[in-house]
Every structure is written in C-alpha cells, then in structure tokens.
Design a protein around this motif. Structure first.
Motif, mmCIF file in Angstrom:
data_model
loop_
_atom_site.group_PDB
_atom_site.id
_atom_site.type_symbol
_atom_site.label_atom_id
_atom_site.label_comp_id
_atom_site.label_asym_id
_atom_site.label_seq_id
_atom_site.Cartn_x
_atom_site.Cartn_y
_atom_site.Cartn_z
ATOM 1 N N GLY A 255 1.066 2.533 -4.587
ATOM 2 C CA GLY A 255 2.078 1.797 -3.834
ATOM 3 C C GLY A 255 3.068 1.148 -4.781
ATOM 4 O O GLY A 255 3.291 1.620 -5.894
ATOM 5 N N CYS B 196 0.837 -1.188 0.000
ATOM 6 C CA CYS B 196 0.000 0.000 0.000
ATOM 7 C C CYS B 196 0.881 1.251 0.000
ATOM 8 O O CYS B 196 1.925 1.290 0.655
ATOM 9 N N GLY B 197 0.439 2.285 -0.693
ATOM 10 C CA GLY B 197 1.163 3.553 -0.713
ATOM 11 C C GLY B 197 0.762 4.484 0.423
ATOM 12 O O GLY B 197 1.366 5.534 0.616
#
Length: 75
Positions: free
Chosen positions: A41, A7-8
């Motif tokens: 991400g 995940c970003g």
C-alpha cells in the motif's frame, strides 16, 4: 511527524500516529484480513502540521522579544 498507512488490497487506512504504530497496525490488518499476502500500500506523511515546527517558532519569538527588551534597556 504523523504517518497514516493505506492498505494496497482494500480501503483500510490506519489512524495518524508514529511510523512504527502505523506499520504495526498495517501488519495486523494484513494478518487478519489478507493472510498470506505481504503488507503493501502507501504511506502518507502529515506535512501540514509537522510535529515541533510551532515549538521552534515559539522559541524564536521569545528570543526575539528578549533581544528587543535587552536592547531597549541599554539606552
């Protein structure tokens, strides 16, 4: 080859799987945890043990042994 998505926005990461499995897990995560944001991400590829490389080497080893056996029987 196996892929893992990170995940970003937070520390979430998917488990190793196919590219489509990882992408779907990341979309589900963003829908649940980060509504309104586009999934982002990074994507990791497992290059240490790519799928199929051992199988190919095994086939080559068997073919080599068969060649040696055939060559020794013709003498």
């Amino acid at each position: 080859m196996a892929y893992r998505y990170r995940c970003g926005e937070c520390s979430f990461k998917t488990s190793w799987g196919t590219e489509s499995q990882g992408e779907q897990a990341q979309i589900t995560h963003y829908t649940d945890r980060h509504p309104g944001l586009c999934p982002g991400g990074t994507v990791e590829a497992n290059t240490k043990n790519p799928e199929g490389s051992i199988g190919c080497l095994g086939v080559l080893a068997v073919l080599f042994l068969l060649f040696v056996l055939a060559a020794s029987c013709n003498r």
